[in-house]
Structures are given as C-alpha cells and as structure tokens.
Design a protein around this motif. Structure first.
Motif, PDB file in Angstrom:
ATOM      1  N   LEU A   5      25.783   3.975  21.871  1.00  0.00           N
ATOM      2  CA  LEU A   5      25.369   4.727  20.684  1.00  0.00           C
ATOM      3  C   LEU A   5      26.611   5.350  20.057  1.00  0.00           C
ATOM      4  N   ASP A   6      26.862   5.053  18.796  1.00  0.00           N
ATOM      5  CA  ASP A   6      28.029   5.601  18.103  1.00  0.00           C
ATOM      6  C   ASP A   6      27.574   6.871  17.391  1.00  0.00           C
ATOM      7  N   SER A   7      27.441   7.944  18.146  1.00  0.00           N
ATOM      8  CA  SER A   7      26.791   9.132  17.589  1.00  0.00           C
ATOM      9  C   SER A   7      27.073  10.363  18.448  1.00  0.00           C
ATOM     10  N   THR A  27      32.171   8.307  20.344  1.00  0.00           N
ATOM     11  CA  THR A  27      32.297   9.224  19.212  1.00  0.00           C
ATOM     12  C   THR A  27      33.667   8.993  18.571  1.00  0.00           C
ATOM     13  N   ASN A  28      33.832   9.566  17.401  1.00  0.00           N
ATOM     14  CA  ASN A  28      35.169   9.653  16.808  1.00  0.00           C
ATOM     15  C   ASN A  28      35.222  11.010  16.099  1.00  0.00           C
ATOM     16  N   PRO A  29      36.369  11.408  15.589  1.00  0.00           N
ATOM     17  CA  PRO A  29      36.463  12.739  14.971  1.00  0.00           C
ATOM     18  C   PRO A  29      35.477  12.941  13.815  1.00  0.00           C
ATOM     19  N   ALA A  85      38.991   7.841  27.156  1.00  0.00           N
ATOM     20  CA  ALA A  85      39.799   8.424  26.077  1.00  0.00           C
ATOM     21  C   ALA A  85      39.978   7.353  25.013  1.00  0.00           C
ATOM     22  N   LYS A  86      39.530   7.660  23.795  1.00  0.00           N
ATOM     23  CA  LYS A  86      39.725   6.718  22.695  1.00  0.00           C
ATOM     24  C   LYS A  86      41.079   7.009  22.054  1.00  0.00           C
ATOM     25  N   ILE A  87      41.869   5.974  21.952  1.00  0.00           N
ATOM     26  CA  ILE A  87      43.234   6.157  21.439  1.00  0.00           C
ATOM     27  C   ILE A  87      43.525   5.084  20.387  1.00  0.00           C
ATOM     28  N   ALA A 109      40.846   1.538  23.342  1.00  0.00           N
ATOM     29  CA  ALA A 109      41.787   1.466  22.221  1.00  0.00           C
ATOM     30  C   ALA A 109      40.959   1.308  20.950  1.00  0.00           C
ATOM     31  N   THR A 110      41.303   2.080  19.929  1.00  0.00           N
ATOM     32  CA  THR A 110      40.432   2.106  18.747  1.00  0.00           C
ATOM     33  C   THR A 110      41.229   1.934  17.450  1.00  0.00           C
ATOM     34  N   ALA A 111      40.472   1.913  16.335  1.00  0.00           N
ATOM     35  CA  ALA A 111      41.055   1.661  15.006  1.00  0.00           C
ATOM     36  C   ALA A 111      41.765   0.310  14.995  1.00  0.00           C
ATOM     37  N   CYS A 129      38.509  -2.497  23.727  1.00  0.00           N
ATOM     38  CA  CYS A 129      39.218  -2.534  22.447  1.00  0.00           C
ATOM     39  C   CYS A 129      38.174  -2.554  21.343  1.00  0.00           C
ATOM     40  N   ALA A 130      38.282  -1.619  20.406  1.00  0.00           N
ATOM     41  CA  ALA A 130      37.231  -1.438  19.392  1.00  0.00           C
ATOM     42  C   ALA A 130      37.670  -1.885  17.998  1.00  0.00           C
ATOM     43  N   PRO A 131      37.267  -3.106  17.594  1.00  0.00           N
ATOM     44  CA  PRO A 131      37.515  -3.561  16.221  1.00  0.00           C
ATOM     45  C   PRO A 131      36.455  -3.005  15.270  1.00  0.00           C
ATOM     46  N   TYR A 132      36.855  -2.705  14.022  1.00  0.00           N
ATOM     47  CA  TYR A 132      35.963  -2.064  13.049  1.00  0.00           C
ATOM     48  C   TYR A 132      35.393  -3.131  12.103  1.00  0.00           C
ATOM     49  N   VAL A 133      34.224  -3.617  12.418  1.00  0.00           N
ATOM     50  CA  VAL A 133      33.671  -4.793  11.745  1.00  0.00           C
ATOM     51  C   VAL A 133      33.359  -4.546  10.271  1.00  0.00           C
ATOM     52  N   ASP A 134      32.615  -3.484   9.962  1.00  0.00           N
ATOM     53  CA  ASP A 134      32.242  -3.271   8.553  1.00  0.00           C
ATOM     54  C   ASP A 134      33.471  -2.976   7.691  1.00  0.00           C
ATOM     55  N   ARG A 135      34.422  -2.226   8.265  1.00  0.00           N
ATOM     56  CA  ARG A 135      35.616  -1.925   7.471  1.00  0.00           C
ATOM     57  C   ARG A 135      36.411  -3.209   7.199  1.00  0.00           C
ATOM     58  N   LEU A 136      36.394  -4.145   8.161  1.00  0.00           N
ATOM     59  CA  LEU A 136      37.037  -5.451   7.931  1.00  0.00           C
ATOM     60  C   LEU A 136      36.281  -6.239   6.870  1.00  0.00           C
ATOM     61  N   ALA A 165      32.807  -3.922  19.926  1.00  0.00           N
ATOM     62  CA  ALA A 165      32.752  -4.030  18.468  1.00  0.00           C
ATOM     63  C   ALA A 165      32.097  -2.780  17.877  1.00  0.00           C
ATOM     64  N   ALA A 166      32.685  -2.291  16.773  1.00  0.00           N
ATOM     65  CA  ALA A 166      32.252  -1.011  16.197  1.00  0.00           C
ATOM     66  C   ALA A 166      32.225  -1.115  14.680  1.00  0.00           C
ATOM     67  N   SER A 167      31.710  -0.043  14.070  1.00  0.00           N
ATOM     68  CA  SER A 167      31.655   0.053  12.615  1.00  0.00           C
ATOM     69  C   SER A 167      30.712  -1.002  12.030  1.00  0.00           C
ATOM     70  N   PHE A 168      29.419  -0.666  12.074  1.00  0.00           N
ATOM     71  CA  PHE A 168      28.397  -1.569  11.546  1.00  0.00           C
ATOM     72  C   PHE A 168      27.591  -0.873  10.457  1.00  0.00           C
ATOM     73  N   LYS A 169      27.273  -1.616   9.423  1.00  0.00           N
ATOM     74  CA  LYS A 169      26.407  -1.063   8.378  1.00  0.00           C
ATOM     75  C   LYS A 169      25.094  -1.819   8.261  1.00  0.00           C
ATOM     76  N   ASN A 170      24.957  -2.913   9.017  1.00  0.00           N
ATOM     77  CA  ASN A 170      23.669  -3.612   9.001  1.00  0.00           C
ATOM     78  C   ASN A 170      23.480  -4.409  10.296  1.00  0.00           C
ATOM     79  N   VAL A 185      28.805  -3.506  22.000  1.00  0.00           N
ATOM     80  CA  VAL A 185      28.774  -3.031  20.608  1.00  0.00           C
ATOM     81  C   VAL A 185      28.430  -1.551  20.631  1.00  0.00           C
ATOM     82  N   THR A 186      28.973  -0.811  19.681  1.00  0.00           N
ATOM     83  CA  THR A 186      28.549   0.575  19.537  1.00  0.00           C
ATOM     84  C   THR A 186      27.971   0.753  18.142  1.00  0.00           C
ATOM     85  N   VAL A 187      26.752   1.290  18.098  1.00  0.00           N
ATOM     86  CA  VAL A 187      25.974   1.255  16.861  1.00  0.00           C
ATOM     87  C   VAL A 187      25.492   2.671  16.510  1.00  0.00           C
TER      88      VAL A 187
HETATM   89  C1  E4P Z   1      34.241   3.298  16.788  1.00  0.00           C
HETATM   90  O1  E4P Z   1      35.153   3.225  17.598  1.00  0.00           O
HETATM   91  C2  E4P Z   1      34.525   3.750  15.428  1.00  0.00           C
HETATM   92  O2  E4P Z   1      34.988   5.058  15.510  1.00  0.00           O
HETATM   93  C3  E4P Z   1      33.317   3.730  14.524  1.00  0.00           C
HETATM   94  O3  E4P Z   1      32.392   2.752  14.882  1.00  0.00           O
HETATM   95  C4  E4P Z   1      33.731   3.598  13.079  1.00  0.00           C
HETATM   96  O4  E4P Z   1      32.577   3.408  12.306  1.00  0.00           O
HETATM   97  P1  E4P Z   1      32.555   3.578  10.715  1.00  0.00           P
HETATM   98  O5  E4P Z   1      33.412   2.510  10.132  1.00  0.00           O
HETATM   99  O6  E4P Z   1      31.107   3.439  10.352  1.00  0.00           O
HETATM  100  O7  E4P Z   1      33.097   4.943  10.418  1.00  0.00           O
END
Ligand code: E4P
Length: 225
Positions: A5-7, A27-29, A85-87, A109-111, A129-136, A165-170, A185-187
C-alpha cells in the motif's frame, strides 16, 4: 508477487490489511506530508497497525551520504524490525546504500526512471528498486517496458534485488507491470480500491441473490434453508 500500500492513511491501511493480501506499506515525503500529522507518531501508528511482520518503507530526506545513513538508522529505531530505508538513486544515495548494507539495513532504492539506475542500485545492495511508472508514462516513456527491462537485468545478472513498481494512476498500469514480471507493486488508495472492481461482478452477485431469494426467501443463506 507482492502488493504494498503506497499510503500513510491509517484508516485505509487498517482496512486494506484486513481484507487484502498485502505485504506492507510504502511511503514517501509527499505521502507523509499529506496526512498533516507528526512524523514519528505517524510512523509508529502505522507500525502498530501493521504489527511486527509486514514491511514498512520510509524515505530518507537527506542528500549527503553520511546524513542519509544517520537518518535511516534513526528511523529504524522507531519504525520496527521490518523497516526498509527508501533512498533516492543519486551518487550520495548509492554511497549511503553501500554504507547501510554493512549495518544490515534493508533498502528500497527509489526515484528510479531508468534500468541503469536500478542496476546500479541493486549492485550497491538495494533489496528493492522502485521505478515510477506513471511519471514515466507521462514523459512518453513506456513505464511497463522500463519495468520489464529491470526484471530482465536482475534475472540475467542473477541479482536478488526485486522490482517494486510504483507510481500508478490506473489499474491498467498495475496490470501491465505485473505482466512484465514486476516482483512487487505499491499502489495508492484510489487505484488500489479499483484493482478488483468490475461492474459485472456486482451485477452477477445481485442476480444470484435475487434468484435465490425468490425461491428461498429474503436474507436466507445456505446456513438457514
Ligand atoms: C514510491 O516509491 C513512490 O514514492 C510513489 O509511488 C510515487 O508515486 P506518485 O508518482 O503517484 O507520486
């Protein structure tokens, strides 16, 4: 395959843990700040909802390696045993990952936006390792393809790191990275709630109930007829 859960929404976390097969919380900041609560008590509250076992991933804010190390060690004191620790993957982030691995720290490892960032982080010692799918996807880069490349790299080079895998909008984005072999996946709340939704499921159940009740009576079940 693992769902996280990304929350930092404690009500959502408690409910989702009760109903769904989830492995923990990331979580993230931004996610933490959204709750408008004191940081340490919030992390402790999430840990107490999770109990001892599920993982809790919390991000470090510092940008210099030695400060990241101090921050990660400090957060581990109150985030419980199964803490990651997310870095972010920067030169200092990679240095911090190497330093923290010698202190038995679990690392996410994130971002991450490229397979090379993920490979470097995995070799430095990252567990996830957390790739940001929606941002990509929003940069016209195929996020699911980036995830597939990371999975392949870890496989070819026999690395134990997992793709988170992270950052999902759908829901479709989540589905595509699952097919691409993401280990986890983190959602976030909004998409998570939709993962198993289908109007035909609700409609089918409603029909079963009405057909049954027409014959056996309202509110009856297999236990009462
Ligand atoms: C996870 O590691 C990220 O912090 C997170 O999923 C980013 O999501 P966002 O692009 O919706 O902010």
């Amino acid at each position: 395959m693992q769902y996280f859960l990304d929350s930092a929404d404690t009500e959502f976390i408690a409910k989702a843990l009760e109903y769904y097969p989830v492995e923990g919380v990331t979580t993230n900041p931004t996610i933490i700040a959204k709750e408008r609560k004191e940081f340490r008590p919030l992390i402790k509250e999430i840990r107490s909802i999770l109990g001892g076992d599920p993982a809790l991933h919390v991000q470090c804010l510092a940008s210099v390696a030695e400060d990241i190390v101090r921050e990660a060690l400090a957060i581990r004191e109150f985030a419980g045993d199964n803490f990651y620790a997310k870095i972010p993957v920067t030169p200092d982030g990679l240095k911090a990952i190497k330093l923290l691995k010698s202190q038995d720290m679990k690392i996410t490892a994130t971002a991450i936006f490229t397979p090379q960032q993920a490979l470097m982080a995995a070799l430095a010692g990252a567990d996830y390792c957390a790739p940001y799918v929606d941002r990509l996807d929003n940069l016209s880069v195929d996020g699911a393809k980036v995830v597939a490349d990371m999975v392949q790299l870890f496989h070819i080079h026999k690395l134990s790191a997992r793709v988170l895998a992270a950052s999902f909008k759908n829901v479709e984005q989540v589905h595509r990275v699952c097919l691409a072999g993401a280990h986890s996946v983190t959602v976030g709340k909004d998409v998570f709630k939709k993962l198993i939704y289908h109007p035909m499921t609700d409609q089918s159940i409603a029909r079963f109930v009405s057909d049954w009740e027409e014959v056996y009576g309202k509110g009856q079940t297999a236990l009462t007829v």
